[in-house]
Scaffold this active site. Structure first.
Site, PDB file in Angstrom:
ATOM      1  N   ARG A  53       0.855  -1.180   0.000  1.00  0.00           N
ATOM      2  CA  ARG A  53       0.000   0.000   0.000  1.00  0.00           C
ATOM      3  C   ARG A  53       0.891   1.230   0.000  1.00  0.00           C
ATOM      4  NH1 ARG A  53       2.367   1.800   3.586  1.00  0.00           N
ATOM      5  NH2 ARG A  53       0.788   3.369   3.952  1.00  0.00           N
ATOM      6  N   GLY A  54       0.260   2.391  -0.196  1.00  0.00           N
ATOM      7  CA  GLY A  54       1.010   3.614  -0.432  1.00  0.00           C
ATOM      8  C   GLY A  54       1.079   3.859  -1.923  1.00  0.00           C
ATOM      9  N   ALA A  55       0.738   5.075  -2.344  1.00  0.00           N
ATOM     10  CA  ALA A  55       0.581   5.355  -3.775  1.00  0.00           C
ATOM     11  C   ALA A  55       1.803   4.974  -4.614  1.00  0.00           C
ATOM     12  CB  ALA A  55       0.219   6.828  -3.970  1.00  0.00           C
ATOM     13  N   ARG A  90      -7.413  -0.125  -6.758  1.00  0.00           N
ATOM     14  CA  ARG A  90      -7.469   0.979  -5.792  1.00  0.00           C
ATOM     15  C   ARG A  90      -7.760   2.270  -6.553  1.00  0.00           C
ATOM     16  NH1 ARG A  90      -4.687   0.423  -0.929  1.00  0.00           N
ATOM     17  NH2 ARG A  90      -5.962   2.196  -0.311  1.00  0.00           N
ATOM     18  N   GLN A 202      -2.411   2.308  10.192  1.00  0.00           N
ATOM     19  CA  GLN A 202      -1.124   2.310   9.488  1.00  0.00           C
ATOM     20  C   GLN A 202      -0.046   3.073  10.240  1.00  0.00           C
ATOM     21  OE1 GLN A 202      -4.105   3.027   7.944  1.00  0.00           O
ATOM     22  NE2 GLN A 202      -4.016   2.563   5.764  1.00  0.00           N
ATOM     23  N   ASP A 243      -2.094  10.464  -1.864  1.00  0.00           N
ATOM     24  CA  ASP A 243      -2.371   9.517  -2.939  1.00  0.00           C
ATOM     25  C   ASP A 243      -2.719  10.215  -4.244  1.00  0.00           C
ATOM     26  OD1 ASP A 243      -2.896   6.418  -1.844  1.00  0.00           O
ATOM     27  OD2 ASP A 243      -2.900   7.972  -0.323  1.00  0.00           O
ATOM     28  N   ASN A 253      -5.646  12.241   0.795  1.00  0.00           N
ATOM     29  CA  ASN A 253      -4.788  11.403   1.637  1.00  0.00           C
ATOM     30  C   ASN A 253      -5.673  10.612   2.587  1.00  0.00           C
ATOM     31  OD1 ASN A 253      -2.106  10.557   2.358  1.00  0.00           O
ATOM     32  ND2 ASN A 253      -2.321  11.709   4.262  1.00  0.00           N
TER      33      ASN A 253
END
Length: 375
Positions: A53-55, A90, A202, A243, A253
């Site tokens: 995860r994380g853009a 996503r 997170q 993101d 975000n």
């Protein structure tokens, strides 16, 4: 960054030369576990379930997902099918769309017989570029921290961050955390307030874990603590990732970011957003009404994972049976609440003019495309 003193990246090609290794972030912080991706579906599932995860990392994983897909079928139809499958995983992260578009463009001019090799090479290039971009973000952002330390050299610089825009959200270094790591490594004393970031925690699970492994002083706080800390002068700088950023500077975000920005605005705390240029959606201006906001499953809110006293990892329900749940994954912070952006090309104001000043070619190209779309 470091795990038990050993340098690690979040994604890599295994020794067999084709399968893709990842850190399974759903197991953290209680277990460090890696996974092997061997197919398009496994890559898509890793993104959807937030094993990655994380853009930026989503974009790199999707690129490798395209490469894995080409091993099974390198026809034109397979390229489009793989692109569409991964794009649906996503909806909020613009790096996903950017990385997939780049792979599709490269593969469209590559003969099918050479698509596997070319896809892996392009995915590896995207990964290496991400590392260099995050390193540059770190250098530029560290100067903000250095400046704050010079004003008050007798105590640590107190930073607040939300969610995880760290090493685990990228290939290495992170976006919001890169300046923190570089400042710490340069001997600038820092302390990080880490929002737990419910419902997936997170901050508590990931940011605190990676800061701890790198030796950065930090304190985990409940999500609603930030405003209190800012009111009492305990935050010098808030820094988050994103993101998606629109052409005029609106920021999508993790849910709860908007509330932190409001508190920072009210208390005069600088609120900076760290991002690579690939996270800017140049074709979109109004983020509040234009960015699609992902909604996720009820169980993320109704249940929570933890470790029992005897070491077992268990998931327990925390909401009364029958209570309805809403689970929005992101919110949008208007540009007016953002002090500025930290990018690989430097710092800029959170505005259309500021972004265009750092990325003139992209801004001009998107302006022409918007005109064409409106015609």
């Amino acid at each position: 960054m470091k795990v038990d003193g050993i340098h690690r990246r979040t994604i890599w090609v295994d020794a067999d030369g084709w399968s893709v290794g990842i850190i399974d972030q759903t197991a953290l912080p209680f277990e460090f576990r890696t996974r092997r991706l061997t197919s398009l579906e496994e890559a898509a599932e890793a993104i959807t379930t937030m094993a990655v995860r994380g853009a930026p990392l989503i974009g790199v994983t999707a690129a490798y997902g395209m490469a894995l897909a080409m091993r099974a079928d390198a026809t034109d139809r397979a390229v489009e099918a793989a692109h569409d499958r991964l794009l649906a995983t996503r909806p909020t992260a613009v790096n996903l769309r950017w990385g997939l578009a780049r792979l599709r463009e490269v593969l469209s001019v590559t003969p099918p017989a050479d698509r596997v090799r070319r896809a892996y090479a392009e995915a590896a290039a995207i990964a290496e570029e991400d590392v260099e971009v995050c390193r540059a973000i770190g250098r530029h952002g560290m100067e903000l921290i250095r400046g704050l330390h010079k004003r008050n050299p007798h105590r640590p610089v107190n930073l607040l961050t939300h969610c995880n825009a760290g090493w685990l959200a990228t290939v290495d270094w992170g976006t919001a955390t890169a300046p923190i790591y570089m400042a710490h490594d340069a001997g600038i004393p820092v302390h990080v307030w880490v929002d737990e970031t419910r419902p997936r925690s997170q901050g508590a699970f990931l940011t605190a874990w990676e800061l701890g492994h790198h030796g950065v002083p930090h304190t985990v706080v409940a999500d609603n603590t930030g405003g209190h800390l800012m009111q009492h002068g305990l935050v010098d700088l808030a820094v988050v990732g994103t993101d998606r950023v629109t052409a005029r500077g609106d920021v999508a975000n993790k849910i709860g970011t908007y509330l932190k920005a409001l508190a920072a605005h009210d208390t005069g705390v600088p609120f900076w957003v760290a991002l690579p240029g690939s996270t800017i959606d140049w074709l979109l201006e109004d983020g509040v009404h234009g960015i699609p906001i992902e909604t996720r499953g009820d169980e993320e809110v109704t249940e929570i994972t933890g470790r029992t006293a005897d070491g077992r990892i268990e998931r327990v329900r925390i909401v009364a049976d029958g209570s309805p749940v809403a689970n929005y994954g992101f919110d949008v912070t208007p540009a007016r609440l953002v002090t500025g952006f930290i990018t690989e090309r430097g710092l800029c104001a959170a505005s259309q003019e500021g972004l265009a000043g750092l990325f003139p070619d992209q801004a001009e190209r998107s302006a022409r495309q918007r005109v064409a779309n409106d015609a």
